[in-house]
Design a protein around this motif. Structure first.
Motif, short mmCIF file in Angstrom:
data_model
loop_
_atom_site.label_atom_id
_atom_site.label_comp_id
_atom_site.label_asym_id
_atom_site.label_seq_id
_atom_site.Cartn_x
_atom_site.Cartn_y
_atom_site.Cartn_z
N ILE A 161 0.85 -1.18 0.00
CA ILE A 161 0.00 0.00 0.00
C ILE A 161 0.89 1.24 0.00
O ILE A 161 1.85 1.33 0.77
CB ILE A 161 -0.93 0.03 1.23
CG1 ILE A 161 -1.76 -1.26 1.29
CG2 ILE A 161 -1.83 1.25 1.17
CD1 ILE A 161 -2.73 -1.44 0.16
N TYR A 162 0.56 2.19 -0.88
CA TYR A 162 1.30 3.44 -0.99
C TYR A 162 0.38 4.61 -0.67
O TYR A 162 -0.83 4.57 -0.97
CB TYR A 162 1.87 3.64 -2.39
CG TYR A 162 3.06 2.79 -2.72
CD1 TYR A 162 4.34 3.32 -2.70
CD2 TYR A 162 2.91 1.44 -3.04
CE1 TYR A 162 5.45 2.54 -3.00
CE2 TYR A 162 4.01 0.64 -3.34
CZ TYR A 162 5.27 1.20 -3.32
OH TYR A 162 6.36 0.42 -3.61
N ALA A 163 0.94 5.64 -0.08
CA ALA A 163 0.26 6.93 0.05
C ALA A 163 0.80 7.85 -1.02
O ALA A 163 2.02 8.02 -1.15
CB ALA A 163 0.50 7.52 1.45
N LEU A 164 -0.08 8.43 -1.81
CA LEU A 164 0.31 9.34 -2.88
C LEU A 164 -0.23 10.73 -2.56
O LEU A 164 -1.43 10.88 -2.28
CB LEU A 164 -0.25 8.88 -4.24
CG LEU A 164 0.42 7.70 -4.93
CD1 LEU A 164 0.18 6.39 -4.19
CD2 LEU A 164 -0.08 7.57 -6.37
N ASP A 165 0.64 11.71 -2.56
CA ASP A 165 0.23 13.11 -2.41
C ASP A 165 -0.06 13.67 -3.79
O ASP A 165 0.59 13.30 -4.77
CB ASP A 165 1.31 13.93 -1.72
CG ASP A 165 1.63 13.41 -0.32
OD1 ASP A 165 0.70 12.98 0.38
OD2 ASP A 165 2.82 13.42 0.05
N TRP A 166 -1.00 14.61 -3.85
CA TRP A 166 -1.32 15.17 -5.17
C TRP A 166 -1.70 16.64 -5.05
O TRP A 166 -1.93 17.17 -3.97
CB TRP A 166 -2.41 14.38 -5.86
CG TRP A 166 -3.78 14.37 -5.21
CD1 TRP A 166 -4.24 15.18 -4.20
CD2 TRP A 166 -4.87 13.51 -5.55
NE1 TRP A 166 -5.54 14.86 -3.89
CE2 TRP A 166 -5.96 13.86 -4.69
CE3 TRP A 166 -5.06 12.49 -6.47
CZ2 TRP A 166 -7.19 13.21 -4.77
CZ3 TRP A 166 -6.28 11.85 -6.53
CH2 TRP A 166 -7.32 12.21 -5.69
N GLU A 167 -1.74 17.27 -6.21
CA GLU A 167 -2.30 18.61 -6.36
C GLU A 167 -3.40 18.51 -7.39
O GLU A 167 -3.18 18.05 -8.52
CB GLU A 167 -1.22 19.60 -6.81
CG GLU A 167 -0.16 19.87 -5.76
CD GLU A 167 0.91 20.83 -6.23
OE1 GLU A 167 0.85 21.23 -7.42
OE2 GLU A 167 1.80 21.18 -5.45
N LEU A 168 -4.60 18.92 -7.00
CA LEU A 168 -5.77 18.83 -7.87
C LEU A 168 -6.17 20.22 -8.35
O LEU A 168 -5.89 21.22 -7.68
CB LEU A 168 -6.94 18.18 -7.14
CG LEU A 168 -6.78 16.70 -6.77
CD1 LEU A 168 -8.07 16.19 -6.13
CD2 LEU A 168 -6.44 15.86 -7.99
N PRO A 169 -6.84 20.29 -9.50
CA PRO A 169 -7.30 21.60 -9.99
C PRO A 169 -8.36 22.19 -9.07
O PRO A 169 -9.08 21.47 -8.39
CB PRO A 169 -7.88 21.27 -11.37
CG PRO A 169 -8.23 19.81 -11.31
CD PRO A 169 -7.19 19.21 -10.42
#
Length: 898
Positions: free
Chosen positions: A890-898
């Protein structure tokens, strides 16, 4: 690691290692030299065991007898092999050849960051993208207690897809001169002078931290200083500490102050200036303390750059006033009119603009137990999922969102293989599917249960039976599926009603945040497709514009800004984001944006409830061929642990053919693994290869994209393959007649229905004529006996093994079970049949029906390859299988959304 690269400018002064020497290894065949440096020479090579290309890095001859060099070379392998991160080059293997150690690594295509910079400032968008990825990689390494100590642009690689990879973890370069010579030794070239001269301390001089230059004890902050030097070079095209000798460079690092990057490049903003200079602070207590903090500032800077905030703009003296850009005639108008015009223009631009594309800004692995995992769900603080602790035995487990040891959820369910489907809005309960019937039965009674996240006694959800289910956002309803039907019921299972019938088997993923839509995955025409269905059943559509891949597992962000889903094909699986709309007011059809791409395949996304990212299952498939040893009752590696399935031996036992796993390519080799030759090269996956009786040809099945399965025949020596029959229907699982003149094949009775091969036909290879085997409707998986008298086959529900007698023209049932039967196979002498049933492989006598268990799969984690859990026979009739040795975490992914 200097080697897992294809760089057009390899280092030329490395100690040579000849391909002939490297090819002496039984596992690797060298293809080309890539480059080298003081601590290694690198070759592109073929891993003959696993059927893939790798980079082999050898320790040079002049360091082979140096104990410290060997120890550091081994440290490099140990350090990198303990790190599983998209931003870190993967180490596959270590070994030794003729006394020279080597490391087998991931082969990358692209250029080093040094070549990307090439003495010129980089564009800010690329600089920030690469820098954030490097910061994430350092954070992962530091989290494992590993300090790089030699971070520099030549140890950072940027692939053709834009993925940054940090190389040479744990490698410390050796000194070629003593301390007494460092201060006075002139250098012959700029590269030697500033970048490759190693001192008595470890590292490369121009990128050393002050504490590293002084030989003091180091912690992770030394890497952050070196990272600051790298950022300075990315921003300006030059390093901050330069000099004509090593001593001058040391003096600059210890006491000098470099000019701000903005003084050398007009592209550098005041905020980037501040960030780089903070990383370069000589007092490590005032420097960045963690790579995570540095990465957060880089992300903030990128966000502000794309949103136009002042912090990301060039420093004030270079910026023009906004009023100075207004035409002179417009300045004469009243201030109110001007404000209205500017405001209306800005509002129109804002409403009509397309939002910036979403992007993943960081990865973090939060589990590391390598167990098979299914379908993560999250309440924000924890992630809940199902693990296969042993074959056909599941456990409900949880892990902190920050990552720690996986903890079981103690409960008693009427099933050995429960699966978590959903978590309640308040995080207190789990929705679980529990199968009462034995695994492997054709029809399963799948019940829905509710389990507290703290464990304890579960409770049944009415009398519902389902293949999948999810709670509504308010927890008052449950949507569930049964075959092709989508239904909705109360949370207690009452009042169930059907709202939609899908064009295939349907599974659910999520409700939309406003509870108006359901995300469903439908298996139709041999491929999974994502659907959106109205909660009242009135609307059903495919929300994703046509992708050249299967799609599934869609889940909305908690604020409804978009749908995250998985798309996969023969090359792997990635996560995508589909915005709810493409523009704020006047947008057209929203188009999906890829979120992940790289060696790790990501599946089954679970968006975080705070909107800052998601959790997902990350996998890298790999198998190990094993043979059952009756004496020890254990499976042991076979043919060097080849990563292969569908292994078939020629009649004389001297040759094998197999399909490389997971690549899906066809190979042929000697029975000892030598003289390997690849026989299929197209993008279409292949399977179930079979030698012709005379050993001259191999029949196999192939699945071109968008087409049904078809049987091909290829010369064993290599060459063009040809279709066994031009029939447009799906063809599967060929079996040769003893004379090699005919093939028995499973053939679907409906065109384009490759999931239903329901009769057996015999193809005359000389004339192309086909004839249906009498009474073979509803049968598949034919196996011709070596003497030609019989043909074995399975019923379509896989619960019966039958024998056809060519003399009498009739069938008889040899074995009937409640568990699924798979992979029937005749023994070498033709007197016995082998077949898998659940957790055992059994041998049957076709004459009297006697049976015995010859191998148990208990405790063996079998690879679930495209045709299920494969099993076969070696020439001595011992049982073969493919052990699963892949990675699934299991991975945690950080993101930037519009």
């Amino acid at each position: 690691m200097q080697g897992p690269v294809i760089d057009p400018h390899p280092v030329r002064d490395a100690e040579p290692v000849t391909p002939a020497e490297a090819s002496g290894s039984s596992r690797y065949r060298v293809l080309a030299r890539l480059g080298g440096g003081g601590m290694g020479v690198v070759y592109k090579a073929e891993d003959k065991r696993l059927g893939r290309e790798v980079a082999l890095k050898f320790l040079p001859d002049h360091l082979v007898r140096d104990r410290q060099a060997v120890e550091r070379f081994e440290l490099e392998a140990r350090a990198a092999s303990g790190l599983n991160h998209p931003g870190i080059c993967t180490v596959h293997d270590v070994g030794e050849l003729d006394g020279r150690p080597f490391i087998a690594m991931e082969l990358l295509e692209g250029r080093t960051l040094k070549r990307r910079i090439d003495g010129r400032p980089m564009g800010m968008e690329l600089l920030l993208d690469v820098a954030i990825q490097v910061a994430d990689a350092l954070d992962a390494a530091h989290g494992k207690g590993i300090i790089h100590r030699d971070l520099k642009p030549t140890n950072i690689f940027v692939t053709e897809q834009g993925q940054a990879k940090v190389l040479d973890f744990g490698l410390a370069k050796l000194s070629e001169v003593s301390d007494s010579h460092i201060s006075s030794r002139p250098t012959a070239s700029a590269q030697e002078r500033a970048h490759t001269s190693p001192g008595a301390v470890l590292g490369t001089v121009a990128y050393m931290s002050p504490e590293q230059a002084r030989g003091l004890p180091l912690d992770a902050r030394t890497d952050l200083f070196s990272f600051g030097v790298v950022l300075y070079e990315m921003a300006t095209g030059r390093t901050p500490f330069e000099g004509t000798t090593v001593a001058v460079i040391y003096e600059a690092i210890l006491n000098g102050e470099p000019p701000p990057p903005s003084a050398l490049s007009s592209l550098v903003s005041a905020e980037l200036d501040r960030l780089i200079l903070k990383a370069l602070d000589k007092d490590r207590s005032l420097r960045y303390q963690t790579a995570r903090d540095m990465g957060a500032d880089l992300r903030r800077l990128r966000r502000d750059s794309t949103s136009g905030k002042r912090a990301a703009l060039p420093s004030a003296p270079r910026a023009r006033g906004a009023f100075g850009l207004v035409p002179r005639w417009l300045r004469r108008h009243r201030l109110a009119t001007l404000a209205a015009l500017i405001g209306a223009s800005a509002l129109g631009a804002y409403l009509a603009s397309s939002p910036s594309p979403p992007r993943v800004t960081g990865y973090r692995q939060i589990t590391e137990d390598r167990a098979l995992k299914y379908w993560p769900v999250t309440d924000g603080s924890r992630v809940y999922f199902t693990e296969a602790r042993e074959p056909y035995v599941n456990a409900l487990v949880q892990v902190s969102a920050g990552g720690r040891d996986v903890a079981p959820i103690p409960t008693e369910l009427p099933s050995s293989r429960p699966i978590i489907l959903d978590v309640s809005a308040d995080g207190s309960e789990l929705l679980v599917a529990a199968e009462r019937e034995p695994i492997g039965t054709a029809r399963r009674s799948v019940e829905l249960w509710i389990v507290s996240t703290l464990g304890g006694t579960p409770r049944r959800v009415g009398d519902l039976r389902a293949t999948s289910a999810v709670w509504s956002p308010d927890g008052k309803r449950i949507a569930f599926t049964d075959g092709e039907d989508l239904l909705v019921a109360g949370s207690d299972g009452s009042g169930a009603r059907k709202i939609w019938t899908a064009p295939g088997l349907v599974l659910l993923s999520a409700w939309s945040p406003d509870a108006r839509l359901l995300s469903a995955t439908v298996y139709e025409s041999g491929r999974q497709r994502l659907w959106e269905v109205g909660a009242d059943g009135r609307v059903a559509r495919r929300p994703v514009p046509a992708l050249d891949a299967a799609t599934c597992c869609g889940r909305w962000t908690t604020d409804g800004r978009g749908l995250v889903f998985e798309a996969y094909d023969d090359r792997g699986a990635d996560l995508w984001f589909l915005p709810s709309r493409s523009g704020r007011l006047f947008g057209g059809q929203a188009r999906p944006v890829r979120l992940t791409q790289g060696p790790i395949a990501f599946h089954q996304p679970a968006p975080r409830r705070d909107g800052r990212g998601l959790f997902a299952l990350g996998t890298q498939a790999q198998g190990e061929l094993v043979r059952y040893d009756p004496r020890s009752a254990q499976f042991v590696p076979y043919l060097g642990g080849l990563s292969a399935q569908g292994v078939d031996f020629s009649r004389d036992g001297r040759w094998i053919t197999y399909v490389a796993f997971p690549a899906g390519t066809l190979w042929r080799s000697r029975a000892d693994g030598s003289e390997r030759s690849q026989l299929s090269f197209g993008p279409a996956p292949v399977g179930l290869p079979r030698w012709s009786p005379d050993g001259s040809r191999i029949a196999f099945i192939e699945k071109p994209r968008g087409q049904p399965w078809r049987i091909q025949i290829v010369p064993a020596a290599g060459g063009a393959a040809r279709l066994a029959t031009p029939d447009a229907r799906s063809q599967t699982d060929a079996s040769w007649s003893p004379d090699g003149a005919r093939l028995a094949v499973g053939l679907s009775t409906e065109e384009q229905r490759d999931e239903r091969p329901i009769d057996i036909q015999v193809v005359d290879l000389a004339t192309g004529r086909r004839s249906t085997l009498p009474s073979s409707e509803g049968m598949f998986s034919p196996r011709w006996s070596p003497d030609g008298r019989h043909l074995a086959a399975l019923s379509y529900d896989s619960l019966r093994l039958l024998i056809f007698d060519f003399a009498s023209g009739s069938w008889r049932t040899l074995l009937e079970e409640k568990q699924v039967l798979t992979y029937p196979e005749w023994g070498r002498d033709g007197r016995h049949l082998f077949v898998s049933r659940g957790l055992v492989r059994i041998r049957l006598d076709p004459e009297d029906g006697r049976r015995e268990v010859v191998a148990s799969f208990e405790g063996l984690q079998q690879a679930n390859e495209p045709f299920g859990e494969w099993a076969g026979q070696a020439p001595d009739d011992s049982v073969l299988a493919l052990r699963d040795v892949g990675i699934r975490e299991i991975y945690a992914l950080d993101w930037e959304l519009p």
